[in-house]
Design an enzyme around this catalytic site. Structure first.
Site, PDB file in Angstrom:
ATOM      1  N   MET A 177      59.764 -49.841  70.156  1.00 46.69           N
ATOM      2  CA  MET A 177      59.436 -48.689  69.307  1.00 46.69           C
ATOM      3  C   MET A 177      60.698 -48.201  68.623  1.00 46.69           C
ATOM      4  O   MET A 177      61.688 -47.877  69.282  1.00 46.69           O
ATOM      5  CB  MET A 177      58.830 -47.553  70.140  1.00 46.69           C
ATOM      6  CG  MET A 177      57.442 -47.834  70.678  1.00 46.69           C
ATOM      7  SD  MET A 177      56.814 -46.440  71.662  1.00 46.69           S
ATOM      8  CE  MET A 177      57.660 -46.766  73.221  1.00 46.69           C
ATOM      9  N   VAL A 178      60.659 -48.155  67.301  1.00 46.62           N
ATOM     10  CA  VAL A 178      61.795 -47.689  66.525  1.00 46.62           C
ATOM     11  C   VAL A 178      62.136 -46.249  66.909  1.00 46.62           C
ATOM     12  O   VAL A 178      61.248 -45.404  67.028  1.00 46.62           O
ATOM     13  CB  VAL A 178      61.493 -47.783  65.012  1.00 46.62           C
ATOM     14  CG1 VAL A 178      62.617 -47.134  64.196  1.00 46.62           C
ATOM     15  CG2 VAL A 178      61.334 -49.243  64.609  1.00 46.62           C
ATOM     16  N   GLN A 228      64.449 -57.330  70.713  1.00 50.40           N
ATOM     17  CA  GLN A 228      63.555 -57.661  69.599  1.00 50.40           C
ATOM     18  C   GLN A 228      64.298 -57.551  68.274  1.00 50.40           C
ATOM     19  O   GLN A 228      64.944 -56.536  67.995  1.00 50.40           O
ATOM     20  CB  GLN A 228      62.329 -56.754  69.532  1.00 50.40           C
ATOM     21  CG  GLN A 228      61.328 -57.298  68.500  1.00 50.40           C
ATOM     22  CD  GLN A 228      60.176 -56.364  68.187  1.00 50.40           C
ATOM     23  OE1 GLN A 228      60.385 -55.294  67.635  1.00 50.40           O
ATOM     24  NE2 GLN A 228      58.965 -56.779  68.523  1.00 50.40           N
ATOM     25  N   CYS A 242      55.173 -55.571  62.712  1.00 47.24           N
ATOM     26  CA  CYS A 242      55.440 -54.248  62.141  1.00 47.24           C
ATOM     27  C   CYS A 242      54.966 -54.190  60.695  1.00 47.24           C
ATOM     28  O   CYS A 242      55.404 -54.990  59.857  1.00 47.24           O
ATOM     29  CB  CYS A 242      56.924 -53.927  62.217  1.00 47.24           C
ATOM     30  SG  CYS A 242      57.320 -52.295  61.544  1.00 47.24           S
ATOM     31  N   ASN A 259      48.487 -55.428  73.555  1.00 52.55           N
ATOM     32  CA  ASN A 259      49.119 -54.209  73.065  1.00 52.55           C
ATOM     33  C   ASN A 259      48.162 -53.465  72.140  1.00 52.55           C
ATOM     34  O   ASN A 259      47.363 -54.079  71.437  1.00 52.55           O
ATOM     35  CB  ASN A 259      50.416 -54.576  72.323  1.00 52.55           C
ATOM     36  CG  ASN A 259      51.094 -53.381  71.681  1.00 52.55           C
ATOM     37  OD1 ASN A 259      51.421 -53.407  70.504  1.00 52.55           O
ATOM     38  ND2 ASN A 259      51.316 -52.327  72.445  1.00 52.55           N
ATOM     39  N   GLY A 260      48.250 -52.136  72.150  1.00 59.90           N
ATOM     40  CA  GLY A 260      47.438 -51.331  71.240  1.00 59.90           C
ATOM     41  C   GLY A 260      46.448 -50.420  71.926  1.00 59.90           C
ATOM     42  O   GLY A 260      45.641 -49.769  71.263  1.00 59.90           O
ATOM     43  N   ALA A 271      53.043 -48.580  74.268  1.00 61.38           N
ATOM     44  CA  ALA A 271      53.928 -47.928  73.311  1.00 61.38           C
ATOM     45  C   ALA A 271      53.760 -46.418  73.384  1.00 61.38           C
ATOM     46  O   ALA A 271      54.466 -45.722  74.102  1.00 61.38           O
ATOM     47  CB  ALA A 271      53.665 -48.457  71.901  1.00 61.38           C
TER      48      ALA A 271
END
Length: 479
Positions: free
Chosen positions: A13-14, A81, A110, A208-209, A236
């Site tokens: 996660m940015v 990553q 992304c 994921n999600g 996330a």
């Protein structure tokens, strides 16, 4: 790192997946942690720096920004990553970090413009040949596992076909975010797509999600994994809001989680604005509370620690870090002038307790310069990104002076450079016990108008009269 089944991972996660959050997730039970996506163009310019003060390994850009910081604690659990669209650059970055991470991952999911505009992230999904080229280059070029993270394609068959091609490159696992490129978190996750992929390949598939809709607590992780038919789960937003989602003991109060996070942020000198961002994500709808406003108004980790009542921990940590600085920078260096190029250096530090209240070496240097009818001393201060320490160079009458030790603040660094100048010239610096010198700051002088105005009128050496022995080469130099 061997990619196993039944793994729970912190997703990349940015602005969130920096070292404090990764360590926090590991504390709470995450098996694997991903760093935020880091762009190959920036990383390939970095130098690997061992930070003895923080006990970390830092990858530092030419502008001195720390792009990636890691430590021994996560070495076998952290996945690096990268954002890339070039096989050669990807390999260069992977080789740069491979001794310090457990695996490398390529971001292929992304959808944000900063990633896709360079052909990276989700833009790669429409170029399977480039995907294969990048992954094959990495798999054959590094000694650690290679993985990738994708989003699902418009059709089920396209998605399955792509992952089958990816499997043939030799990657160790693939993470699948169960949303289309144009979908956002408010859209439901497509568990059926992840399930179809998991059935079609033999490598581990990481689902994921599911945050919010399907995963609210640790107990939901197994259900999400089963619904997707996946071997593992990557979290996330659920982890960003409360990292104790990884704990089988159940979710902890967010206040506890925030304090645990802040302790790591302080311990590893995390960027204050990054610390604020992560705390605000945890506060969520309480971001406009009294605490939230105090956090938002803070400009430093010291101010943030005050908001959470962690001032004592902050100060204790600063003292420990300073002790390490002292040990690594100069423990037994003699206090004698040594030339570093055109700069006179000494291994000295400003200790506030050694000077009376309202008296500092800078004040003495300024007063002495005025007496000698010289221009006001000029200070040039720089900050080292690895540990945020400061070092200052003072120029007096064309000569430069600097302490070879780095200080914890800009003010202290300037005082240290003033000490070097004063000691080199044999001028009093105002320390307790020095006696009357006649070099007293204006405020102090006005408070003692009846004092011995003519005391200690001895002629001081001019700045140009630097002792000959200081012209030698070598010595500690600049750190």
């Amino acid at each position: 790192m061997t990619v196993n089944y039944n793994v729970t991972a912190l997703a990349p996660m940015v602005r969130v997946g920096t070292l404090p959050m990764r360590l926090l997730a590991l504390d709470y039970g995450a098996d694997v942690v991903y760093c935020e996506e880091l762009i190959d163009l920036k990383m390939v310019q970095c130098q690997r720096v061992v930070n003895d003060v923080l006990q970390t390994v830092d990858f530092v850009a030419p502008d001195d920004r720390v792009m990636f910081r890691t430590c021994e604690r996560e070495k076998d659990r952290v996945v690096f990553q990268m954002g890339t669209a070039d096989p050669d650059r990807a390999l260069a970055v992977a080789r740069l970090v491979e001794k310090d991470v457990a695996a490398v991952d390529v971001n292929m999911g992304c959808p944000k413009e900063y990633s896709t505009k360079g052909g990276m992230g989700a833009a790669l999904l429409s170029d399977p040949e480039k995907i294969e080229a990048i992954l094959k280059k990495l798999v054959t070029g590094v000694s650690i596992p290679v993985t990738c993270k994708i989003r699902i394609l418009p059709s089920l068959q396209e998605t399955v076909s792509l992952v089958q091609r990816i499997e043939k490159t030799g990657v160790a696992a693939v993470a699948v975010h169960g949303r289309f490129k144009e979908e956002r978190p408010r859209h439901p996750v497509h568990c059926d797509y992840i399930q179809a992929v998991a059935r079609a390949v033999s490598i581990p598939v990481i689902a994921n999600g599911g945050s919010l809709d399907l995963v609210k607590t640790n107990a939901d992780v197994a259900e999400f994994r089963a619904a997707c038919g996946a071997s593992s789960v990557m979290l996330a937003r659920a982890a960003m809001w409360n990292a104790s989602v990884f704990s089988s003991r159940g979710p902890l109060p967010v206040e506890t989680v925030m304090e645990d996070y802040l302790r790591y942020a302080i311990r590893y000198d995390n960027n204050a604005f990054n610390t604020k961002y992560c705390l605000c994500q945890m506060l969520r709808d309480k971001v406009e509370s009294v605490l939230g406003k105090q956090v938002q108004a803070s400009q430093t980790n010291a101010e943030i620690s005050e908001a959470y009542g962690l001032q004592a921990f902050y100060q204790q940590t600063q003292d420990e870090l300073q002790a390490r600085r002292d040990a690594s920078q100069g423990g037994g260096q003699p206090e004698r002038p040594v030339m570093d190029g055109d700069v006179t250096t000494m291994a000295v530090r400003f200790e506030r307790r050694e000077y009376p209240p309202q008296i500092t070496p800078k004040m003495f240097l300024l007063e002495w310069s005025r007496k000698e009818k010289l221009e006001q001393p000029q200070y040039d201060t720089v900050q080292r990104s690895q540990d945020r320490s400061f070092q200052s160079t003072v120029t007096v009458a064309g000569r430069k002076y600097r302490s070879s030790l780095w200080e914890k603040s800009k003010k202290f660094a300037e005082q240290a450079s003033a000490i070097v100048c004063l000691r080199t010239l044999g001028v009093p610096e105002g320390r307790i016990g020095e006696g009357e010198s006649g070099l007293v700051c204006k405020r102090k002088r006005e408070g003692r108008a009846d004092g011995p105005a003519g005391a200690d009128r001895r002629k001081r050496p001019h700045v140009a009269s630097v002792p000959e022995e200081t012209q030698s080469n070598g010595g500690p130099g600049a750190v």
